[in-house]
Design an enzyme around this catalytic site. Structure first.
Site, PDB file in Angstrom:
ATOM      1  N   SER A 139       0.836  -1.203   0.000  1.00 36.19           N
ATOM      2  CA  SER A 139       0.000   0.000   0.000  1.00 36.19           C
ATOM      3  C   SER A 139       0.868   1.249   0.000  1.00 36.19           C
ATOM      4  O   SER A 139       1.991   1.252   0.537  1.00 36.19           O
ATOM      5  CB  SER A 139      -0.856  -0.027   1.264  1.00 36.19           C
TER       6      SER A 139
ATOM      7  N   TYR B  90      -1.934  -1.202  11.006  1.00 36.05           N
ATOM      8  CA  TYR B  90      -2.183  -1.714   9.648  1.00 36.05           C
ATOM      9  C   TYR B  90      -1.019  -1.344   8.732  1.00 36.05           C
ATOM     10  O   TYR B  90      -0.460  -2.189   8.031  1.00 36.05           O
ATOM     11  CB  TYR B  90      -3.497  -1.142   9.084  1.00 36.05           C
TER      12      TYR B  90
ATOM     13  N   LYS C 228       2.206  -3.611   6.634  1.00 31.56           N
ATOM     14  CA  LYS C 228       2.634  -3.565   5.228  1.00 31.56           C
ATOM     15  C   LYS C 228       4.149  -3.317   5.139  1.00 31.56           C
ATOM     16  O   LYS C 228       4.837  -3.929   4.323  1.00 31.56           O
ATOM     17  CB  LYS C 228       1.861  -2.483   4.457  1.00 31.56           C
TER      18      LYS C 228
END
Ligand code: UD1
Length: 339
Positions: free
Chosen positions: A127, A152, A156
């Site tokens: 992302s 979150y 990544k």
């Protein structure tokens, strides 16, 4: 040609659109999904679009024993596209362990089994969150990765490191890290699209649910940013264009020599404000959006959009759909959903 691709999270939003593109390009996808953030009906619709039954396993990707059985049944996989992960920024702040356990746990299982079964090609869902609040708003793959603003985002960043270190130590593993910007829209057939569970976190499903009468009003998070109309800028990419990038990444990876781990920005190179999105949605669908300007949302980046030169040159990929197309398709999909 060995054309079997394991697609974890293949019933999800980006996963399901990618399965369609894989089949269109001669691949044989095999889906693993446990529907924790998707719906079994998606598989029926997918099968309708592609005119065949896509093989499917209802399995939690962190369950190594069950995943091992899938690899044992398909030891000749050409590659794996690993989507299965949680993706809600706010929820990750409340439940960090759940995010680390699932997002990192499933990745480790996938990598361990790819090593054990000597599978070469991994396409990973990363992302643009890895760039944090960038100093220059058009980010390229050389833009420094910054401290994550949420668990979150951290999953990544850590996942990218785990993959890089594993590739560098592996005798057969190659990987692409696709850094998605903001996927929106739905399949032009309106048979598949995003199916958020509960109250949506993301802009587009919230907007369309508001127009559909499911939500009362869309709150625009912040009207005092340093942009032309005070609202945040993002790079909104049609989910089908994003799906196609996965096929290009697989094709490219398969032709590379070891070791290779490359990141690619996947966006449109266009920044749009939230007001641009609302106004364009209203124009292309001839509808009004009930919205109000509210407080800023914590953790939001003011503006970011992609430089995708690398994906264009190396993967031979570029976007075909416009924002107008994406917003038309998004509404066509929303209209198929029951209130
Ligand atoms: C976030 C993550 C991104 C992740 C994506 C997946 C960050 C910085 N970004 O993207 O990495 O892949 O979620 O879920 O971690 N907005 C409103 N009202 C709403 C909802 C959103 O105004 O009801 C605004 C947001 O403030 C933002 C824009 O719309 O400016 C897009 O928001 P959203 O769709 O949630 O995506 P991101 O936050 O950009």
């Amino acid at each position: 040609m060995n054309n079997k691709i394991l697609v974890t999270g293949g019933a999800g939003y980006i996963g399901s659109h990618t399965v369609v593109e894989l089949i269109d390009n001669g691949y044989l996808p095999i889906i693993v999904d446990d529907f924790r953030n998707s719906n079994p009906l998606v598989l029926d619709k997918l099968n309708e679009i592609v005119g065949q039954t896509v093989p499917f396993y209802n399995i939690d990707c962190t369950d190594k024993k069950k995943m091992d059985k899938v690899f044992a049944e398909h030891p000749d996989l050409m590659g794996v596209i690993h989507f299965a992960a949680y993706k809600a920024v706010g929820e990750s702040v409340e439940k960090p362990l759940m995010y680390y356990q699932n997002n990192l746990g499933s990745l480790m299982v996938v990598l361990e089994l790819m090593e054990a079964y000597k599978i070469s090609n991994l396409v990973f869902s990363s992302s643009c969150t890895v760039y944090g609040e960038p100093k220059v708003v058009e980010v390229s793959e050389q833009t420094p990765i910054q401290e994550a603003t949420s668990p979150y985002g951290d999953t990544k960043i850590v996942s990218e490191k785990i993959i890089t270190n594993t590739v560098n130590a592996s005798a057969q593993l190659k990987a692409t890290l696709l850094r998605y910007f903001n996927p929106i829209g739905a399949h032009p057939s309106a048979k598949i699209g995003e199916l958020p569970n509960g109250v949506p976190n993301n802009l587009l499903p919230y907007l369309t649910q508001t127009v559909n009468g499911i939500r009362e009003v869309l709150t625009v998070f912040g009207g005092d940013y340093n942009t032309k109309d005070g609202t945040c800028i993002r790079d909104y990419i049609h989910v089908v264009d994003l799906a196609k990038a996965h096929v290009k990444a697989l094709n490219w990876l398969d032709n590379q020599k070891l070791p290779v781990v490359e990141s690619f920005n996947i966006g449109t190179e266009k920044g749009n404000t939230i007001m641009d999105v609302i106004k364009t949605f209203e124009k292309v669908n001839n509808l009004k959006v009930n919205y109000k300007i509210g407080e800023r949302r914590e953790g939001d980046v003011e503006q970011i959009y992609a430089n995708t030169q690398k994906a264009k040159e190396v993967l031979n990929w570029s976007c075909e759909y416009s924002l107008d197309d994406a917003l038309k398709h998004q509404w066509a999909w929303e209209k198929t959903l029951k209130k």
